[in-house]
Enzyme design. Structure first.
Site, PDB file in Angstrom:
ATOM      1  N   GLY A 167      -2.024 -12.696   5.777  1.00 31.70           N
ATOM      2  CA  GLY A 167      -2.234 -13.448   4.545  1.00 31.70           C
ATOM      3  C   GLY A 167      -1.111 -14.421   4.267  1.00 31.70           C
ATOM      4  O   GLY A 167       0.015 -14.269   4.753  1.00 31.70           O
ATOM      5  N   ARG A 171       0.299 -13.581  -1.851  1.00 33.93           N
ATOM      6  CA  ARG A 171      -1.039 -12.998  -1.928  1.00 33.93           C
ATOM      7  C   ARG A 171      -0.989 -11.496  -2.180  1.00 33.93           C
ATOM      8  O   ARG A 171      -2.009 -10.815  -2.082  1.00 33.93           O
ATOM      9  CB  ARG A 171      -1.815 -13.287  -0.648  1.00 33.93           C
ATOM     10  CG  ARG A 171      -2.710 -14.524  -0.714  1.00 33.93           C
ATOM     11  CD  ARG A 171      -1.937 -15.789  -0.990  1.00 33.93           C
ATOM     12  NE  ARG A 171      -2.797 -16.966  -1.028  1.00 33.93           N
ATOM     13  CZ  ARG A 171      -2.345 -18.191  -1.250  1.00 33.93           C
ATOM     14  NH1 ARG A 171      -1.057 -18.399  -1.485  1.00 33.93           N
ATOM     15  NH2 ARG A 171      -3.176 -19.221  -1.258  1.00 33.93           N
ATOM     16  N   LYS A 173       0.731  -9.109  -0.475  1.00 33.55           N
ATOM     17  CA  LYS A 173       0.754  -8.232   0.710  1.00 33.55           C
ATOM     18  C   LYS A 173       1.763  -7.108   0.561  1.00 33.55           C
ATOM     19  O   LYS A 173       1.451  -5.938   0.842  1.00 33.55           O
ATOM     20  CB  LYS A 173       1.076  -9.069   1.962  1.00 33.55           C
ATOM     21  CG  LYS A 173       0.028 -10.101   2.317  1.00 33.55           C
ATOM     22  CD  LYS A 173       0.321 -10.766   3.633  1.00 33.55           C
ATOM     23  CE  LYS A 173       1.671 -11.458   3.671  1.00 33.55           C
ATOM     24  NZ  LYS A 173       1.791 -12.539   2.669  1.00 33.55           N
ATOM     25  N   SER A 174       2.973  -7.439   0.141  1.00 33.04           N
ATOM     26  CA  SER A 174       4.010  -6.405   0.033  1.00 33.04           C
ATOM     27  C   SER A 174       3.646  -5.371  -1.025  1.00 33.04           C
ATOM     28  O   SER A 174       3.896  -4.171  -0.865  1.00 33.04           O
ATOM     29  CB  SER A 174       5.367  -7.040  -0.290  1.00 33.04           C
ATOM     30  OG  SER A 174       5.815  -7.829   0.794  1.00 33.04           O
ATOM     31  N   ASP A 315       4.461  -5.569   7.800  1.00 26.57           N
ATOM     32  CA  ASP A 315       4.322  -6.452   6.640  1.00 26.57           C
ATOM     33  C   ASP A 315       4.833  -7.841   6.993  1.00 26.57           C
ATOM     34  O   ASP A 315       6.039  -8.059   7.099  1.00 26.57           O
ATOM     35  CB  ASP A 315       5.092  -5.870   5.456  1.00 26.57           C
ATOM     36  CG  ASP A 315       4.881  -6.672   4.179  1.00 26.57           C
ATOM     37  OD1 ASP A 315       4.009  -7.559   4.167  1.00 26.57           O
ATOM     38  OD2 ASP A 315       5.591  -6.408   3.188  1.00 26.57           O
ATOM     39  N   CYS A 348      -6.301 -14.697  -2.144  1.00 30.35           N
ATOM     40  CA  CYS A 348      -6.369 -14.908  -3.588  1.00 30.35           C
ATOM     41  C   CYS A 348      -7.166 -16.180  -3.849  1.00 30.35           C
ATOM     42  O   CYS A 348      -6.724 -17.275  -3.491  1.00 30.35           O
ATOM     43  CB  CYS A 348      -4.972 -15.025  -4.200  1.00 30.35           C
ATOM     44  SG  CYS A 348      -4.107 -13.456  -4.360  1.00 30.35           S
ATOM     45  N   GLU A 561      -3.580  24.296 -13.662  1.00 31.65           N
ATOM     46  CA  GLU A 561      -2.321  24.704 -13.045  1.00 31.65           C
ATOM     47  C   GLU A 561      -2.581  25.362 -11.687  1.00 31.65           C
ATOM     48  O   GLU A 561      -3.674  25.881 -11.419  1.00 31.65           O
ATOM     49  CB  GLU A 561      -1.592  25.675 -13.976  1.00 31.65           C
ATOM     50  CG  GLU A 561      -0.272  26.231 -13.448  1.00 31.65           C
ATOM     51  CD  GLU A 561       0.785  25.172 -13.178  1.00 31.65           C
ATOM     52  OE1 GLU A 561       0.507  24.262 -12.362  1.00 31.65           O
ATOM     53  OE2 GLU A 561       1.884  25.265 -13.755  1.00 31.65           O
ATOM     54  N   HIS A 648       0.218  20.684 -16.482  1.00 31.52           N
ATOM     55  CA  HIS A 648       1.029  21.883 -16.365  1.00 31.52           C
ATOM     56  C   HIS A 648       2.234  21.571 -15.479  1.00 31.52           C
ATOM     57  O   HIS A 648       2.377  20.453 -14.986  1.00 31.52           O
ATOM     58  CB  HIS A 648       0.196  23.026 -15.793  1.00 31.52           C
ATOM     59  CG  HIS A 648      -1.079  23.260 -16.549  1.00 31.52           C
ATOM     60  ND1 HIS A 648      -1.195  24.179 -17.554  1.00 31.52           N
ATOM     61  CD2 HIS A 648      -2.305  22.664 -16.448  1.00 31.52           C
ATOM     62  CE1 HIS A 648      -2.428  24.152 -18.051  1.00 31.52           C
ATOM     63  NE2 HIS A 648      -3.120  23.245 -17.390  1.00 31.52           N
TER      64      HIS A 648
END
Length: 727
Positions: A167, A171, A173-174, A315, A348, A561, A648
């Site tokens: 990308g 946009r 990505k990270s 990335d 995007c 719980e 809980h």
């Protein structure tokens, strides 16, 4: 959920063989330090090939192989390099980055009538009598001879996954990678992010930005301090002498620094990383970026193959077919064809969302501290350069039988193709329930119960008088905080400017907006508020004072719980004489009934609380709670409204562990006392986190400044998600 076979009937990727050796050698060294080029033998080159870089129209395609046999031809799927991974003390590497993109990749296996898509890899040899399955592995819920704890065995490479981000800049990505990694790690699947941009900044000389850059991954444990030497060792970009010099230099002694013009060249000799740095015509910069990308991928593969990792996320922009082909080539050369490669692209289309993302990018390491107007101008130039060469995922990848996911507007629309394997399916499932909405997530334990007074665990006791006072104050406090959030929401909307104004440093929160989220004047609508409790009396009673006309109240069994099995209703803690119930000594609860009645179980639990499961009917472990809370976490990620979770002790620990990315060894030790309420506001680069303590004298909640999570021994607990300052 992963798409069914019927949704993509055209192609399927080649099925891969089992790996013969049961284990891979563990090496403490960086993979780049001991990799050596190993050429592929000519005999290993497939003859039935499909061009990976053909045009969008597909170009000429090779017909499928014809065989006299009615059964598909079986071929060995391993290259000689992949075999060396299983038998040699280290991995072998050859440099595919410099290859011409006219090279070929094997085509997808042709489907014969009646043949179904499958995640089971093909056999290693044509006459092998056995096919090894690579199905789901869930720590705490599955086990086998090779995986007694439910983790993916080292030999089951086909069950592991490499996620390659795709990308343009800004946009999200990270942000997506951090969320996915946090979710998979919380589910106990070892996942790590490998950020090419961070390495690129160091390689280009941007050392002064290192201290302020985003972490490689919110749950990564670094081997040491982040320095050019530790991040670039073995890349081949610097000599050992140069690395040593970088490691001992200060931020101003050779580090890259921007001036207010943003586009000027570093006066100390570093590489300027303005828009011109990303121009393909800049050959030196392009070569550096390519090398850094491949070195980062090498580290990822070492993590998957030698360090026991299950998922590695690369990335980077990876915006061209040439880059993506080089990455696939490297994975196949090093790990063979079993290891899954999933491309994850973020696009995007919504202009408002894109502008908000750009504003957030200006607060990142490349533009930190710069004038927002000039920085935005430079960043837009960088994006324009990428756009000229950007090739999105699409029909070409479909014809090549590649796994991919396309996210549009960070979750508004999801497109998947050929996703295979349990981990890929879990990734798709999580991404289908994903948004950037600005909202509050509140977490607290129930009010004090009658069993809390006498130190018993489990059970289904009612609230004590103090617990009822807590419940009443909690409802009043939520009313006040809800109004405060609305006021802040409107103020932020009015003060967010795009394009930014000089001196404007507060970016808007990126959120996909439409007519359902805005009024006629474009202002965000007030959010609904949900209150979720468990089905146990002490939790439901804590929500009794909320107005059901204003709050959506719901009971969830998933929030119950942890079930203590045979230990339900017994005591774990020392009880002072003042709390002992009057009567014969043998009828009073001892100071620690569990230790007295079940000494062996008591010791086993103390050794490993996270994995320990209580014996007896319904007995659970922390891993059981994690897995039943998965649906709750996904629903919280999907919804755009506020939510208060009244749970809980164990439930609160597990929920906080997810949202704050806690270390596994800290989850079962987290101190979450009664009377404390936590609030989290998700942000694009982390989370805003606050805590309030109930004051029984004022019957109100006191804000805790500089609050830090503690373990049961009152020692600080590490939070692996970036905690933003309260605004």
């Amino acid at each position: 959920m992963a798409p069914s076979a019927q949704s993509s009937p055209k192609v399927t990727t080649p099925r891969s063989p089992k790996m013969i050796p049961p284990y891979y050698p563990r090496s403490p060294r960086n993979v780049s330090a001991f990799l050596s080029p190993v050429p592929l033998p000519a005999s290993n080159t497939p003859q039935n090939l499909l061009p990976l870089d053909s045009g969008s129209n597909g170009g000429p395609q090779q017909p499928p192989l014809q065989s006299a046999s009615p059964h598909p031809i079986k071929q060995s799927q391993h290259s000689s390099i992949a075999k060396s991974v299983m038998s040699a003390p280290g991995m072998a590497r050859s440099y595919s980055a410099g290859k011409e993109c006219t090279e070929w990749l094997s085509p997808p296996t042709q489907l014969y009538p009646g043949q179904a898509l499958t995640d089971t890899p093909a056999t290693t040899a044509p006459n092998s009598p056995r096919i090894r399955a690579t199905t789901l592995d869930i720590p705490g819920l599955t086990k086998s001879r090779v995986s007694p704890d439910g983790r993916i065995a080292r030999r089951d490479i086909g069950a592991k996954l490499v996620i390659v981000m795709v990308g343009l800049p800004a946009r999200g990505k990270s942000y997506i990678t951090q969320k996915v990694a946090r979710y998979l790690n919380w589910l106990q699947h070892d996942t790590k992010i490998f950020n090419v941009g961070n390495r690129r900044r160091i390689a280009a000389g941007a050392q002064d930005n290192l201290a302020n850059s985003e972490p490689l991954h919110p749950t990564v444990k670094p081997a040491g301090p982040a320095t050019p030497a530790t991040l670039l060792h073995g890349t081949g970009l610097f000599s050992p002498k140069a690395l040593s010099s970088l490691a001992h230099s200060g931020p101003s002694a050779g580090g890259h620094r921007r001036t207010d013009s943003v586009t000027s060249v570093d006066i100390d000799g570093g590489v300027d990383q303005s828009a011109s740095f990303f121009d393909p015509a800049n050959k030196a910069a392009a070569e550096l970026r390519e090398k850094v990308a491949m070195e980062t991928l090498d580290e990822l593969l070492d993590y998957i193959l030698n360090q026991g990792g299950s998922v590695g996320i690369l990335d980077a922009t990876n915006s061209t077919r040439e880059r993506r082909k080089a990455l696939v080539d490297r994975v196949r050369e090093v790990a063979g064809k079993e290891l899954g490669v999933l491309f994850l692209e973020s696009e995007c289309h919504d202009q408002q969302l894109l502008e908000a993302n750009m504003r957030l990018k200006l607060s990142g390491p490349d533009y930190k501290g710069q004038d927002p107007v000039k920085a935005l101008e430079d960043f837009k130039k960088r994006v324009e350069i990428y756009e000229k060469n950007y090739v999105p995922l699409g029909e070409h990848e479909e014809r090549a039988g590649m796994q991919f996911i396309k996210m549009i507007d960070v979750g508004r629309k999801i497109v998947t193709h050929q996703t295979k394997g349990f981990l890929a399916a879990q990734t798709v499932y999580f991404l289908l329930n994903f948004n950037l909405a600005h909202r509050q997530i509140w977490i607290t334990r129930h009010g004090e119960s009658l069993d809390n007074v006498v130190g018993k665990i489990g059970g289904n006791a009612l609230l004590s008088e103090n617990g009822k006072k807590y419940a009443k104050t909690l409802a009043q406090f939520m009313d006040v905080e809800r109004k405060k959030f609305r006021e802040k929401q409107l103020h932020k909307h009015e003060s967010s400017h795009m394009p930014p104004r000089p001196g404007d440093t507060t970016p808007p929160n990126p959120e996909y907006s439409n007519c359902c989220t805005q009024d006629e004047d474009g202002r965000p609508l007030e959010k609904n508020f949900c209150v979720w409790t468990s089905m146990l009396a002490r939790s439901t009673e804590t929500a009794q004072f909320f107005d059901e006309e204003e709050y959506d109240i719901k009971e969830m069994r998933m929030l119950n719980e942890l079930n203590a099995g045979v230990a339900e209703g017994l005591t774990y803690v020392f009880l002072p004489p003042s709390l002992l119930i009057p009567g014969p000594s043998d009828s009073r609860p001892s100071y620690d009934e569990i230790k007295r009645l079940y000494p062996q179980e008591y010791d086993l639990r103390r050794l490993d609380k996270l994995h320990y499961r209580y014996p007896g009917a319904g007995g659970e472990s922390y891993l059981d709670v994690i897995n039943r809370l998965r649906a709750v976490i996904v629903e919280v990620e999907r919804m755009t409204d506020h939510v208060l979770l009244i749970g809980h002790r164990v439930v609160a620990r597990v929920l906080l562990a997810y949202f704050l990315g806690l270390e596994r060894e800290d989850v079962a030790k987290l101190d979450v006392p009664l009377g404390t309420i936590y609030v989290l506001e998700p942000k694009p680069y982390g989370v805003e986190f606050r805590a309030y303590n109930y004051n029984s004298e004022t019957e109100w909640f006191d804000f805790q400044p500089d609050f830090k999570l503690k373990n049961e021994e009152q020692k600080d607990i590490k939070v692996n998600v970036k905690v933003a300052a309260s605004t």
